[in-house]
Design a protein around this motif. Structure first.
Motif, short mmCIF file in Angstrom:
data_model
loop_
_atom_site.label_atom_id
_atom_site.label_comp_id
_atom_site.label_asym_id
_atom_site.label_seq_id
_atom_site.Cartn_x
_atom_site.Cartn_y
_atom_site.Cartn_z
N TYR A 28 1.79 -2.45 -5.59
CA TYR A 28 0.76 -3.45 -5.29
C TYR A 28 1.33 -4.86 -5.28
N PHE A 29 2.19 -5.18 -6.25
CA PHE A 29 2.68 -6.55 -6.40
C PHE A 29 4.09 -6.78 -5.83
N GLY A 30 4.81 -5.69 -5.52
CA GLY A 30 6.20 -5.83 -5.13
C GLY A 30 6.39 -6.45 -3.75
N ARG A 31 7.40 -7.30 -3.65
CA ARG A 31 7.77 -7.86 -2.34
C ARG A 31 8.66 -6.86 -1.61
N PRO A 39 -2.86 14.57 -12.25
CA PRO A 39 -2.46 13.15 -12.18
C PRO A 39 -1.62 12.78 -10.96
N PHE A 40 -1.05 13.80 -10.27
CA PHE A 40 -0.20 13.48 -9.11
C PHE A 40 -0.85 13.89 -7.80
N ALA A 41 -2.15 14.13 -7.84
CA ALA A 41 -2.87 14.49 -6.61
C ALA A 41 -2.80 13.33 -5.62
N SER A 42 -2.46 13.66 -4.39
CA SER A 42 -2.39 12.66 -3.30
C SER A 42 -1.59 11.42 -3.70
N CYS A 43 -0.53 11.62 -4.50
CA CYS A 43 0.20 10.47 -5.02
C CYS A 43 0.95 9.70 -3.93
N VAL A 44 1.35 10.38 -2.86
CA VAL A 44 2.02 9.67 -1.76
C VAL A 44 1.03 8.71 -1.10
N ALA A 45 -0.17 9.20 -0.80
CA ALA A 45 -1.18 8.36 -0.16
C ALA A 45 -1.63 7.24 -1.11
N ARG A 46 -1.73 7.54 -2.39
CA ARG A 46 -2.14 6.50 -3.36
C ARG A 46 -1.12 5.37 -3.40
N PHE A 47 0.16 5.73 -3.31
CA PHE A 47 1.20 4.70 -3.28
C PHE A 47 1.08 3.89 -1.98
N ALA A 48 0.85 4.59 -0.87
CA ALA A 48 0.73 3.90 0.42
C ALA A 48 -0.47 2.95 0.43
N VAL A 49 -1.56 3.36 -0.21
CA VAL A 49 -2.74 2.51 -0.28
C VAL A 49 -2.44 1.24 -1.08
N GLN A 50 -1.69 1.39 -2.17
CA GLN A 50 -1.33 0.22 -2.97
C GLN A 50 -0.55 -0.80 -2.14
N LEU A 51 0.35 -0.30 -1.31
CA LEU A 51 1.11 -1.20 -0.44
C LEU A 51 0.18 -1.88 0.57
N VAL A 72 -3.12 -2.51 0.41
CA VAL A 72 -4.10 -3.49 -0.11
C VAL A 72 -3.46 -4.51 -1.03
N GLY A 73 -2.16 -4.35 -1.30
CA GLY A 73 -1.49 -5.17 -2.30
C GLY A 73 -1.19 -6.59 -1.85
N GLU A 74 -0.57 -7.34 -2.78
CA GLU A 74 -0.31 -8.76 -2.58
C GLU A 74 1.13 -9.07 -2.20
N GLY A 75 2.03 -8.09 -2.31
CA GLY A 75 3.45 -8.39 -2.18
C GLY A 75 3.99 -8.45 -0.77
N LEU A 76 3.40 -7.67 0.15
CA LEU A 76 3.94 -7.56 1.51
C LEU A 76 3.12 -8.34 2.52
N ARG A 77 3.79 -8.85 3.53
CA ARG A 77 3.10 -9.43 4.68
C ARG A 77 2.55 -8.29 5.55
N GLN A 78 1.63 -8.63 6.44
CA GLN A 78 1.01 -7.59 7.26
C GLN A 78 2.03 -6.86 8.12
#
Length: 393
Positions: A274-277, A336-348, A350-356
């Motif tokens: 979410y926060f990573g550049r 706890p690891f259900a759909s973990c790939v998609a959950r990580f992708a969602v964080q990217l 909606v997150g603050e670290g990356l440009r569009q």
């Protein structure tokens, strides 16, 4: 022997002050003559000899004497009638509340001074610690955390800074000779300090060795604190982790045999996402994160959105009636690891670290790595669909 006597005296003073504090707290909400005033004045008489031995309590003694005078004045005004007496009683009642607040503040200031001094002394004990010293330190740390959790207080902050408490806490955290449980309690205390006043203490986190120590400690508790610190400090902390080359260490903890460590490492990965550049996200992907997430999603503790829908239907068939959010939360607790790939992708997404533009490029790379990591076309199609669907705006 003298040290023991001093400690016993402090305990006696503390006991009296806690009773006074409780009475003044009640008095502020109801400043009219009542049981709280009676108890407070009785304590004032009993504590006179105790308080007089400590110069730092002279202001408290003065406030208690003032309160006694004000209460006597209030009692005398009750014997008279008329508008003037009514106004006098209202003013005097307000004054009682004000003095009670001052008494409570003085008491808390004394307790804080003693607590910080005790904490500094306990942290100064070099390892190995005796069982008694270890228990005492953990108890003092818990008390310190509870005090910080009550909210910001400038006088308390000044005491912490003057006593260099943060540096002492960090010294214990990075010292592997201290017991793990002590280092974990110290980590929670550091996290509470950041919550207490991020603006003052976050610089010490970023410039010190605490973050590397939390990662090397590699326990579920240390990762829980790390996750909390990432939420509080955001991108600058992720930058620091990336520059130290420690992102791969967090990712490797996803392969731990301890489930609690795996789960907390997953939480850290999601917060970093979410926060990573761009530099941090690239480093995570290069550390084979996507393949590890695919493996976790394939495990018994994984699953996908289709399985969650099937699980919800089974729960409804058993007669359970609850909101969709509650069902999803319970499903993720057992998977706890259900759909973990998609959950990580969602964080990217909606997150603050990356440009569009960076978000689009990273998503394409994730999809490519998913296809490489999957063992069948069906598995790849399911995860790709989740990433595309879950990452949509």
């Amino acid at each position: 022997m003298e040290e023991l006597t001093a400690k016993e005296e402090n305990q006696q003073v503390l006991k009296v002050l806690e009773a006074l504090k409780q009475a003044t707290h009640e008095l502020q909400s109801n400043p009219r003559p009542n049981s709280a005033i009676k108890a407070l004045l009785e304590l004032e008489t009993e504590s006179e000899s105790i308080l007089s031995t400590d110069p730092s309590l002279s202001a408290l003694s003065h406030h208690l004497s003032s309160l006694k005078t004000i209460v006597d004045s209030l009692e005398k005004s009750r014997a008279r009638h008329g508008l003037r007496s009514f106004v006098t009683r209202r003013v005097t009642t307000h004054e009682i509340s004000r003095v009670a607040g001052s008494i409570e503040s003085e008491i808390q200031a004394w307790i804080d001074r003693e607590s910080i001094e005790n904490l500094a002394r306990a942290l100064a004990n070099a390892p190995p610690l005796s069982d008694d010293d270890e228990k005492a330190l953990i108890r003092i740390l818990a008390h310190f955390q509870n005090r910080l959790a009550q909210g910001f207080n400038r006088e308390l902050q000044d005491l912490i800074l003057k006593s260099k408490v943060f540096s002492e806490l960090e010294s214990v955290l990075i010292n592997s000779n201290y017991p793990r449980i002590v280092r974990e309690q110290v980590a929670f205390a550091i996290d509470e300090l950041i919550r207490f006043n991020k603006d003052v203490f976050v610089g010490q986190i970023l410039m010190g060795q605490a973050i590397r120590a939390l990662i090397s400690l590699s326990s579920s508790s240390s990762l829980k604190v790390l996750c909390s610190l990432i939420k509080s400090t955001k991108s600058p902390l992720v930058d620091e982790i990336e520059s130290n080359g420690d992102l791969s260490k967090i990712i490797n903890l996803l392969k731990s045999e301890d489930l609690s460590i795996q789960v907390m490492a997953m939480n850290c990965v999601l917060e970093i996402g979410y926060f990573g550049r761009k530099e941090a996200i690239d480093a995570m992907i290069k550390a084979d994160l996507i393949r590890i997430l695919v493996d976790l999603q394939r495990s018994e503790l994984g699953g996908d959105l289709i399985e969650m829908g099937r699980w919800e239907e089974e729960e409804r068939a058993r007669g359970r009636r609850e909101s969709r959010e509650s069902r999803e939360r319970r499903f993720l607790e057992s998977h706890p690891f259900a759909s973990c790939v998609a959950r990580f992708a969602v964080q990217l997404e909606v997150g603050e670290g990356l440009r569009q533009r960076e978000k689009r490029a990273v998503k394409l790379e994730i999809l490519e790595r998913v296809r490489e990591a999957c063992v069948s076309d069906a598995e790849a199609a399911t995860i790709v669909a989740e990433v595309l669907w879950g990452s949509s705006p």
